[in-house]
Design a protein around this motif. Structure first.
Motif, mmCIF file in Angstrom:
data_model
loop_
_atom_site.group_PDB
_atom_site.id
_atom_site.type_symbol
_atom_site.label_atom_id
_atom_site.label_comp_id
_atom_site.label_asym_id
_atom_site.label_seq_id
_atom_site.Cartn_x
_atom_site.Cartn_y
_atom_site.Cartn_z
ATOM 1 N N ILE A 146 26.087 4.567 -0.800
ATOM 2 C CA ILE A 146 24.801 3.875 -0.730
ATOM 3 C C ILE A 146 23.736 4.898 -0.360
ATOM 4 O O ILE A 146 23.860 5.605 0.646
ATOM 5 C CB ILE A 146 24.825 2.742 0.312
ATOM 6 N N LEU A 147 22.677 4.973 -1.185
ATOM 7 C CA LEU A 147 21.614 5.975 -1.001
ATOM 8 C C LEU A 147 20.270 5.266 -0.868
ATOM 9 O O LEU A 147 19.570 5.044 -1.864
ATOM 10 C CB LEU A 147 21.575 6.926 -2.202
ATOM 11 N N PRO A 148 19.864 4.875 0.339
ATOM 12 C CA PRO A 148 18.592 4.173 0.497
ATOM 13 C C PRO A 148 17.407 5.122 0.640
ATOM 14 O O PRO A 148 17.550 6.270 1.071
ATOM 15 C CB PRO A 148 18.804 3.388 1.796
ATOM 16 N N ASP A 149 16.252 4.631 0.239
ATOM 17 C CA ASP A 149 14.973 5.234 0.614
ATOM 18 C C ASP A 149 14.468 4.430 1.814
ATOM 19 O O ASP A 149 14.231 3.216 1.688
ATOM 20 C CB ASP A 149 13.944 5.138 -0.519
ATOM 21 N N ASP A 150 14.296 5.070 2.948
ATOM 22 C CA ASP A 150 13.831 4.347 4.127
ATOM 23 C C ASP A 150 12.503 3.658 3.851
ATOM 24 O O ASP A 150 11.697 4.113 3.032
ATOM 25 C CB ASP A 150 13.649 5.313 5.305
ATOM 26 N N ILE A 151 12.267 2.562 4.555
ATOM 27 C CA ILE A 151 10.971 1.901 4.469
ATOM 28 C C ILE A 151 9.884 2.934 4.820
ATOM 29 O O ILE A 151 9.985 3.671 5.796
ATOM 30 C CB ILE A 151 10.903 0.699 5.434
ATOM 31 N N GLY A 152 8.846 2.975 3.986
ATOM 32 C CA GLY A 152 7.771 3.950 4.157
ATOM 33 C C GLY A 152 7.904 5.168 3.273
ATOM 34 O O GLY A 152 6.942 5.927 3.126
ATOM 35 N N PHE A 153 9.061 5.361 2.663
ATOM 36 C CA PHE A 153 9.328 6.600 1.939
ATOM 37 C C PHE A 153 9.641 6.347 0.462
ATOM 38 O O PHE A 153 10.231 5.336 0.096
ATOM 39 C CB PHE A 153 10.499 7.343 2.583
ATOM 40 N N CYS A 154 9.225 7.291 -0.364
ATOM 41 C CA CYS A 154 9.689 7.417 -1.744
ATOM 42 C C CYS A 154 9.456 6.129 -2.537
ATOM 43 O O CYS A 154 8.316 5.740 -2.729
ATOM 44 C CB CYS A 154 11.138 7.869 -1.745
ATOM 45 N N LYS A 155 10.497 5.431 -2.970
ATOM 46 C CA LYS A 155 10.338 4.255 -3.820
ATOM 47 C C LYS A 155 10.378 2.935 -3.037
ATOM 48 O O LYS A 155 10.507 1.860 -3.639
ATOM 49 C CB LYS A 155 11.404 4.253 -4.921
ATOM 50 N N SER A 156 10.264 3.017 -1.725
ATOM 51 C CA SER A 156 10.258 1.819 -0.883
ATOM 52 C C SER A 156 8.837 1.465 -0.450
ATOM 53 O O SER A 156 7.910 2.270 -0.583
ATOM 54 C CB SER A 156 11.142 2.029 0.349
ATOM 55 N N SER A 157 8.685 0.256 0.086
ATOM 56 C CA SER A 157 7.393 -0.198 0.598
ATOM 57 C C SER A 157 6.830 0.799 1.600
ATOM 58 O O SER A 157 7.582 1.453 2.337
ATOM 59 C CB SER A 157 7.540 -1.550 1.282
ATOM 60 N N LYS A 158 5.506 0.861 1.667
ATOM 61 C CA LYS A 158 4.835 1.762 2.597
ATOM 62 C C LYS A 158 3.853 0.986 3.476
ATOM 63 O O LYS A 158 2.637 1.181 3.400
ATOM 64 C CB LYS A 158 4.120 2.878 1.826
ATOM 65 N N PRO A 159 4.370 0.092 4.330
ATOM 66 C CA PRO A 159 3.480 -0.709 5.170
ATOM 67 C C PRO A 159 2.687 0.160 6.139
ATOM 68 O O PRO A 159 3.220 1.107 6.717
ATOM 69 C CB PRO A 159 4.446 -1.640 5.915
ATOM 70 N N GLN A 160 1.426 -0.181 6.322
ATOM 71 C CA GLN A 160 0.555 0.612 7.181
ATOM 72 C C GLN A 160 0.595 0.151 8.630
ATOM 73 O O GLN A 160 0.442 0.954 9.541
ATOM 74 C CB GLN A 160 -0.879 0.551 6.641
ATOM 75 N N GLY A 161 0.779 -1.124 8.838
ATOM 76 C CA GLY A 161 0.903 -1.643 10.199
ATOM 77 C C GLY A 161 2.363 -1.910 10.501
ATOM 78 O O GLY A 161 2.826 -3.060 10.438
ATOM 79 N N SER A 184 6.028 -0.500 12.816
ATOM 80 C CA SER A 184 6.634 0.365 13.826
ATOM 81 C C SER A 184 7.790 1.124 13.192
ATOM 82 O O SER A 184 8.839 0.542 12.900
ATOM 83 C CB SER A 184 7.148 -0.471 15.008
ATOM 84 N N TYR A 185 7.587 2.424 12.962
ATOM 85 C CA TYR A 185 8.606 3.244 12.311
ATOM 86 C C TYR A 185 9.539 3.882 13.335
ATOM 87 O O TYR A 185 9.856 5.066 13.258
ATOM 88 C CB TYR A 185 7.930 4.327 11.463
ATOM 89 N N SER A 186 10.008 3.091 14.270
ATOM 90 C CA SER A 186 10.928 3.613 15.271
ATOM 91 C C SER A 186 12.275 3.912 14.638
ATOM 92 O O SER A 186 12.655 3.334 13.611
ATOM 93 C CB SER A 186 11.100 2.624 16.422
ATOM 94 N N VAL A 187 13.018 4.809 15.259
ATOM 95 C CA VAL A 187 14.357 5.121 14.784
ATOM 96 C C VAL A 187 15.235 3.886 14.848
ATOM 97 O O VAL A 187 16.061 3.636 13.956
ATOM 98 C CB VAL A 187 14.955 6.281 15.607
ATOM 99 N N ASP A 188 15.073 3.089 15.888
ATOM 100 C CA ASP A 188 15.843 1.860 16.028
ATOM 101 C C ASP A 188 15.581 0.903 14.869
ATOM 102 O O ASP A 188 16.513 0.303 14.321
ATOM 103 C CB ASP A 188 15.495 1.162 17.348
ATOM 104 N N GLN A 189 14.296 0.753 14.502
ATOM 105 C CA GLN A 189 13.949 -0.165 13.421
ATOM 106 C C GLN A 189 14.548 0.294 12.098
ATOM 107 O O GLN A 189 15.077 -0.515 11.325
ATOM 108 C CB GLN A 189 12.434 -0.283 13.290
ATOM 109 N N GLN A 190 14.475 1.597 11.821
ATOM 110 C CA GLN A 190 15.045 2.089 10.564
ATOM 111 C C GLN A 190 16.565 1.884 10.543
ATOM 112 O O GLN A 190 17.139 1.552 9.501
ATOM 113 C CB GLN A 190 14.702 3.567 10.372
ATOM 114 N N ALA A 191 17.213 2.068 11.684
ATOM 115 C CA ALA A 191 18.657 1.818 11.758
ATOM 116 C C ALA A 191 18.959 0.340 11.513
ATOM 117 O O ALA A 191 19.932 -0.005 10.821
ATOM 118 C CB ALA A 191 19.204 2.256 13.116
ATOM 119 N N MET A 192 18.147 -0.537 12.069
ATOM 120 C CA MET A 192 18.335 -1.971 11.851
ATOM 121 C C MET A 192 18.154 -2.325 10.383
ATOM 122 O O MET A 192 18.879 -3.174 9.840
ATOM 123 C CB MET A 192 17.357 -2.769 12.720
#
Length: 351
Positions: A114-129, A131-139
């Motif tokens: 499985i090869l994801p693009d994290d939220i905010g990066f590359c071909k994924s959504s780029k929300p401006q508001g 919280s790009y915490s490490v915990d949130q990305q892991a979740m």
């Protein structure tokens, strides 16, 4: 929907179309939904051609509808089972596609990858508001695996920023991780404690929004591959990133990078390494000198940052069940700089 269990299916061309990206519904699924339909060639500002078809995980998080792009590479030798699954997490200046060579090797060895693009990066959504915490990305990654009905413990491998997320994932979901591989992860030192001064997000944004192919290449050449010959093959990955900055999501992407930098600076994984219970392999390049905040620190502080030949062994000693390897003469991205050596070391450890 299961991926096509054949090499031909794994390497099939991307589905392109002029459709609107499918989003989560007004009453969202508590986990999210997987979308396998056609997608536009320019997805959230990225027009880079990925080596496998792009799928989307659409979910509701932090009061907004989000879409995480990912590739799902089937095992080449173990069709019909998910007994061995690897999740590969990219770094901040990379995308899921950067792991393509490693994914092919893992697939040949019997892993579903499985090869994801994290939220905010590359071909994924780029929300401006957001919280790009490490915990949130892991979740977010855990939610993706849940939506894919992957229930067996997985191998999680992360590089750079992805290494921070992988380590946090191992701490948050230890029972779901079979083994953990950290490749030159960020956060093995506390940058702020070492003297990196606070820089407002708006100022970090100003340094990002002006990024070009030349500036990105100069940074990566000096930081990721110090004292090494720049190979023309690296230009592909620089262009992949530079095109996002130059595309219609360029400003949004620059702001995401500012938010991510601010979040990572406050969340080093250094202090949590002794709590890792999972079998862990830490791999670093001897010449890696990457460090957040080095660019706006004083020369005295900058000189103390990013010495992976020192912080790597110290971090490995703090992890209870760990193996450590340092690639002689390599920098921040050993899987790019010497893929043969990288995969020899990786597969000598994988069970």
């Amino acid at each position: 929907m299961k991926p096509n269990c054949s090499l031909a299916g794994a390497y099939s061309a991307l589905l392109l179309g002029a459709v609107t990206v499918v989003r989560a519904q007004a009453n969202p699924d508590p986990i999210g939904t997987i979308y396998d339909g056609p997608l536009p060639a320019n997805l959230y500002g990225s027009n880079f051609t990925y080596p496998w078809p792009i799928r989307q995980f659409n979910f509701y998080n932090q009061r907004q509808n989000l879409s995480m792009a990912f590739m799902d590479v089937p095992s080449a030798s173990d069709c019909g089972t998910d007994s061995k699954t690897a999740v590969l997490l990219h770094g901040g200046n990379f995308c899921g596609a950067t792991w393509a060579d490693t994914a092919r090797n893992l697939s040949a060895a019997g892993f579903r990858v499985i090869l994801p693009d994290d939220i905010g990066f590359c071909k994924s959504s780029k929300p401006q508001g957001y919280s790009y915490s490490v915990d949130q990305q892991a979740m977010n990654i855990n939610s993706l695996l849940t939506a894919l009905n992957i229930t067996n413990p997985v191998t999680v491998m992360g590089h750079s920023m992805g290494g921070m997320i992988a380590a946090r994932y191992g701490l948050m979901y230890p029972d779901t991780v079979h083994q953990l591989i950290l490749v030159d992860p960020l956060g093995l030192e506390d940058w702020v404690a070492k003297g990196v001064p606070f820089l407002p997000i708006d100022q970090i944004y100003e340094t990002q929004v002006v990024q070009t192919f030349d500036s990105l290449k100069a940074y990566e050449q000096a930081t990721y591959f110090p004292n090494a010959t720049w190979e023309p093959a690296y230009d592909v990955w620089v262009k992949m990133l530079a095109d996002i900055y130059a595309n219609d999501y360029g400003s949004e992407y620059a702001y995401v990078m500012a938010l991510v930098t601010d979040a990572l600076l406050s969340q080093p994984i250094l202090y949590h390494l002794p709590m890792l219970k999972t079998r862990t392999y830490l791999m670093v390049g001897e010449n890696d000198i990457t460090a957040l905040g080095k660019a706006w620190s004083s020369p005295t502080v900058a000189a103390t940052l990013g010495h992976y030949d020192v912080i790597g062994p110290a971090a490995a000693a703090a992890i209870p069940n760990s193996t450590f390897y340092m690639f002689p003469g390599l920098g921040h991205a050993p899987f790019m700089q010497d893929p043969v050596a990288f995969h020899q070391v990786l597969f000598s450890w994988l069970d």
